[in-house]
Design a protein around this motif. Structure first.
Motif, PDB file in Angstrom:
ATOM      1  N   VAL A  71      33.932  37.918  33.648  1.00 36.10           N
ATOM      2  CA  VAL A  71      34.069  37.460  35.032  1.00 36.10           C
ATOM      3  C   VAL A  71      33.217  38.377  35.900  1.00 36.10           C
ATOM      4  N   MET A  72      32.072  37.898  36.336  1.00 36.99           N
ATOM      5  CA  MET A  72      31.134  38.710  37.107  1.00 36.99           C
ATOM      6  C   MET A  72      31.359  38.448  38.602  1.00 36.99           C
ATOM      7  N   VAL A  73      31.591  39.513  39.360  1.00 35.17           N
ATOM      8  CA  VAL A  73      31.872  39.394  40.791  1.00 35.17           C
ATOM      9  C   VAL A  73      30.769  40.099  41.571  1.00 35.17           C
ATOM     10  N   GLU A  74      30.111  39.351  42.418  1.00 38.02           N
ATOM     11  CA  GLU A  74      28.995  39.890  43.196  1.00 38.02           C
ATOM     12  C   GLU A  74      29.517  40.689  44.400  1.00 38.02           C
ATOM     13  N   ILE A  75      29.095  41.929  44.507  1.00 30.29           N
ATOM     14  CA  ILE A  75      29.420  42.756  45.679  1.00 30.29           C
ATOM     15  C   ILE A  75      28.114  43.310  46.239  1.00 30.29           C
ATOM     16  N   ARG A  76      27.686  42.724  47.325  1.00 26.13           N
ATOM     17  CA  ARG A  76      26.457  43.239  47.953  1.00 26.13           C
ATOM     18  C   ARG A  76      26.761  44.538  48.684  1.00 26.13           C
ATOM     19  N   HIS A  77      25.787  45.428  48.697  1.00 23.54           N
ATOM     20  CA  HIS A  77      25.987  46.744  49.297  1.00 23.54           C
ATOM     21  C   HIS A  77      25.827  46.676  50.817  1.00 23.54           C
ATOM     22  N   THR A  78      26.830  46.094  51.449  1.00 20.96           N
ATOM     23  CA  THR A  78      26.855  46.026  52.906  1.00 20.96           C
ATOM     24  C   THR A  78      28.001  46.882  53.421  1.00 20.96           C
ATOM     25  N   GLN A 119      30.306  45.974  55.428  1.00 22.49           N
ATOM     26  CA  GLN A 119      31.520  45.172  55.374  1.00 22.49           C
ATOM     27  C   GLN A 119      32.185  45.245  54.000  1.00 22.49           C
ATOM     28  N   ASN A 120      31.382  45.227  52.943  1.00 24.98           N
ATOM     29  CA  ASN A 120      31.930  45.237  51.591  1.00 24.98           C
ATOM     30  C   ASN A 120      32.332  46.628  51.110  1.00 24.98           C
ATOM     31  N   MET A 121      31.660  47.659  51.597  1.00 20.15           N
ATOM     32  CA  MET A 121      31.842  49.006  51.044  1.00 20.15           C
ATOM     33  C   MET A 121      32.819  49.870  51.823  1.00 20.15           C
ATOM     34  N   SER A 122      33.036  49.583  53.099  1.00 19.90           N
ATOM     35  CA  SER A 122      33.796  50.506  53.943  1.00 19.90           C
ATOM     36  C   SER A 122      35.238  50.707  53.477  1.00 19.90           C
ATOM     37  N   GLU A 123      35.980  49.624  53.331  1.00 22.73           N
ATOM     38  CA  GLU A 123      37.403  49.761  52.985  1.00 22.73           C
ATOM     39  C   GLU A 123      37.621  50.373  51.601  1.00 22.73           C
ATOM     40  N   PRO A 124      36.912  49.896  50.558  1.00 25.72           N
ATOM     41  CA  PRO A 124      37.111  50.548  49.253  1.00 25.72           C
ATOM     42  C   PRO A 124      36.651  52.003  49.230  1.00 25.72           C
ATOM     43  N   MET A 125      35.667  52.353  50.063  1.00 23.71           N
ATOM     44  CA  MET A 125      35.238  53.748  50.157  1.00 23.71           C
ATOM     45  C   MET A 125      36.360  54.601  50.751  1.00 23.71           C
ATOM     46  N   VAL A 163      27.229  62.462  48.202  1.00 22.99           N
ATOM     47  CA  VAL A 163      27.512  61.315  49.074  1.00 22.99           C
ATOM     48  C   VAL A 163      27.720  61.763  50.513  1.00 22.99           C
ATOM     49  N   VAL A 164      27.003  61.120  51.399  1.00 20.71           N
ATOM     50  CA  VAL A 164      27.165  61.319  52.839  1.00 20.71           C
ATOM     51  C   VAL A 164      27.745  60.026  53.414  1.00 20.71           C
ATOM     52  N   ALA A 165      28.758  60.157  54.246  1.00 18.22           N
ATOM     53  CA  ALA A 165      29.382  58.977  54.838  1.00 18.22           C
ATOM     54  C   ALA A 165      28.713  58.642  56.164  1.00 18.22           C
ATOM     55  N   THR A 166      28.024  57.523  56.193  1.00 20.40           N
ATOM     56  CA  THR A 166      27.433  57.020  57.433  1.00 20.40           C
ATOM     57  C   THR A 166      28.502  56.248  58.204  1.00 20.40           C
ATOM     58  N   LEU A 167      28.746  56.626  59.441  1.00 18.92           N
ATOM     59  CA  LEU A 167      29.816  56.059  60.260  1.00 18.92           C
ATOM     60  C   LEU A 167      29.228  55.222  61.390  1.00 18.92           C
ATOM     61  N   ASP A 168      29.786  54.003  61.590  1.00 16.21           N
ATOM     62  CA  ASP A 168      29.306  53.209  62.716  1.00 16.21           C
ATOM     63  C   ASP A 168      30.317  53.253  63.869  1.00 16.21           C
ATOM     64  N   LYS A 169      30.039  52.520  64.931  1.00 19.20           N
ATOM     65  CA  LYS A 169      30.875  52.568  66.131  1.00 19.20           C
ATOM     66  C   LYS A 169      32.273  52.000  65.902  1.00 19.20           C
ATOM     67  N   LYS A 170      32.441  51.200  64.852  1.00 26.85           N
ATOM     68  CA  LYS A 170      33.743  50.591  64.564  1.00 26.85           C
ATOM     69  C   LYS A 170      34.512  51.378  63.507  1.00 26.85           C
ATOM     70  N   ASP A 171      34.064  52.611  63.228  1.00 22.35           N
ATOM     71  CA  ASP A 171      34.695  53.482  62.236  1.00 22.35           C
ATOM     72  C   ASP A 171      34.563  52.944  60.819  1.00 22.35           C
TER      73      ASP A 171
END
Length: 567
Positions: A470-477, A479-485, A512-520
């Protein structure tokens, strides 16, 4: 003892006071002091191969304290060096330990890990001069080694100044002091700075490595050490502060020394004094500053440290600098995301055999075919185990191991030697090797999903779907990475991520460096191209899928319930 060997008496009183809790010290200093005191008792036994000769230790202490200061008010007043009790113990006591059978020195590696402004250069220069002219080594070769000319002179310059300002020393040993080296014509002994490797034919009797944390690799250290083979009792001396590179050779050396002091590694030829705070100490506390700085209010004022500490509490950038230079902590990347101290406190990981039958989620970071890539297996909690268990596999093309100009080539070669890399033939990663491993995983483990970024992976994904994955596509955006990170960090902080202390993953995690945006929202990034983060990215992808399924069936909440932990 105190009359005949007063300096040794002061040093050993320091050790006893540390062990008794009369002197504030961290765990590692307590262990180093206890080791000496315990082994002195053991040396009475015929079976113990070492003994302590106080005369040899006293001789080093007396020699160094005949030398003049070269900086500050003490130099202006032309005062000789006075070694503090901690310095007497750190640098003189190891010279007193000898091998009973050969009567040669026991300790061949000396590590003094101490923050700035605690007299490092004076210590190193004093040891270097002793090894140069007073160690009874015919044709001594002493090198002050560093990666830059400026750093190489940080030890050699004060040593040369000490000689130039002490005519009696020059005359006693016949020293010629030149612009860029010192030598003794009568036996060919020499003391000089070296940038990079020493020349062919060099046979160091003593190598002084200052600020080892600035070295990207262990090339200079290794070359110095291998060149010492012809010497009866050489000394490799590393006197350094912490740094930002948790994947470098300095961090590895300090970690090995800690394991030695803890009894996990048998390294009878290493003497290590590690001045830093304890894990439970708040980095900004007075206690942490006193533990890390043995020359507190002597060569470094408490007020200076407190002022810098106040600045650091207002700035993340200044905090990292303060913690490395004055609290002596490795903090990973300069703007590191992960708390590496917590990372190292992970629970014990189960083996792959023990995890058979347990649901498994795999993350693949296949962003490039010409460098290292990662496959990370995550096994979520069960009713009787609240932890996530992580197993990693890293792939690299053979060409990258030996590529000239590749910054990480030596690191990769070391990882390969340890069996931590899967090397595929050619210039690029052979994805068929990854496919074969995935097929094995499908046959051996209860693989639920394989998460992947479609970049570079379309054909692999199609092939694996044909195999039933079962292959699940996760693009490195973002939106996709913030919560699991964020979830990854939370699992580490709660000590529920059992990663097995994999050296490759640990190095990458520190990058790893955490890049933070205005929405945390946060996103994994890196400061430099050579700072690889493939493993953490694959881990975050696998956890993204594992956590979704755990939350949907309530297992994650159940396993993290304090009532259940430990049952």
């Amino acid at each position: 003892m105190s009359r005949k060997y007063p300096n040794v008496a002061k040093a050993e009183k320091y050790a006893r006071d540390v062990v008794a809790g009369k002197i504030i010290a961290c765990k590692w200093i307590k262990l180093a002091c206890k080791r000496h005191l315990d082994e002195k008792k053991l040396s009475r036994s015929k079976d113990f191969p070492y003994r302590f000769d106080p005369e040899r230790a006293e001789r080093v202490a007396k020699f160094i304290q005949l030398l003049p200061h070269t900086k500050g008010k003490w130099a202006r007043e032309r005062l000789p060096i006075t070694l503090e009790p901690w310095q007497l113990f750190s640098i003189c006591i190891p010279f007193g330990w000898i091998i009973k059978k050969t009567k040669t020195r026991r300790f061949r590696r000396l590590l003094v890990f101490v923050p700035r402004k605690n007299g490092k250069s004076v210590i190193a220069a004093g040891i270097g001069l002793y090894m140069f002219v007073a160690d009874n080594e015919f044709g001594a070769e002493v090198y002050s080694g560093a990666t830059t000319e400026k750093q190489a002179w940080e030890v050699f310059r004060p040593a040369k100044q000490m000689v130039d300002r002490t005519p009696a020393l020059k005359a006693r040993f016949g020293i010629e002091s030149n612009a860029s080296n010192m030598n003794v014509p009568s036996d060919g002994s020499r003391f000089e700075p070296v940038i990079g490797k020493p020349g062919d034919g060099s046979s160091p009797s003593c190598a002084l490595v200052d600020e080892y944390h600035e070295h990207k690799d262990s090339d200079l250290y290794d070359t110095m050490e291998t060149g010492m083979g012809a010497r009866d009792q050489p000394m490799m001396v590393v006197i350094t502060t912490a740094g930002a590179n948790i994947g470098g050779p300095c961090y590895t050396l300090v970690r090995d020394a800690q394991k030695m002091l803890d009894g996990a590694l048998d390294m009878p030829d290493m003497w290590a004094m590690i001045y830093t705070k304890d894990e439970e100490d708040e980095w900004s506390s007075e206690l942490a500053l006193r533990k890390a700085n043995p020359n507190y209010d002597i060569s470094v004022s408490g007020e200076f440290l407190r002022a810098r500490c106040r600045d650091a509490m207002q700035s993340a950038h200044k905090q990292n600098t303060f913690r490395t230079k004055h609290v002596n902590e490795f903090v990973g990347a300069k703007s590191a995301w992960m708390n590496m101290s917590k990372w190292q406190m992970a629970p014990e990981r189960k083996s792959l055999e023990e995890l058979q039958g347990r649901p498994c989620y795999i993350g693949l970071d296949l962003a490039t075919k010409i460098d290292i890539v990662a496959k990370v297996m995550v096994f979520p909690p069960t009713l009787d185990d609240p932890n996530y268990h992580v197993h990693c596999k890293f792939y690299i093309p053979e060409a990258r191991l030996m590529e000239e100009g590749e910054v990480n080539s030596e690191r990769y070669q070391e990882y390969d030697h340890l069996g931590l890399l899967t090397v595929t033939a050619g210039e690029v990663i052979d994805f068929s090797a990854i496919e074969d491993d995935l097929k094995d995983d499908l046959g051996t483990h209860n693989v639920q999903e394989v998460a992947y970024d479609p970049w570079q992976a379309a054909q692999l994904a199609q092939n694996m779907e044909n195999e039933g994955a079962v292959m699940v596509e996760i693009r490195h955006t973002v939106q996709n990475m913030s919560e699991p990170m964020k979830e990854t960090e939370a699992l580490v902080l709660s000590q529920r991520l059992a990663h097995g202390d994999d050296p490759v993953m640990t190095w990458m995690m520190s990058n790893v460096v955490a890049t933070l945006d205005k929405k945390d929202n946060i996103y994994p990034n890196k400061e430099r191209a050579e700072s690889k983060i493939d493993g953490p990215v694959a881990l975050i992808m696998a956890l993204a899928r594992a956590i979704v399924h755990d939350q949907s069936n309530g297992l994650d909440d159940f396993a993290s319930n304090p009532i259940m932990v430990g049952i």
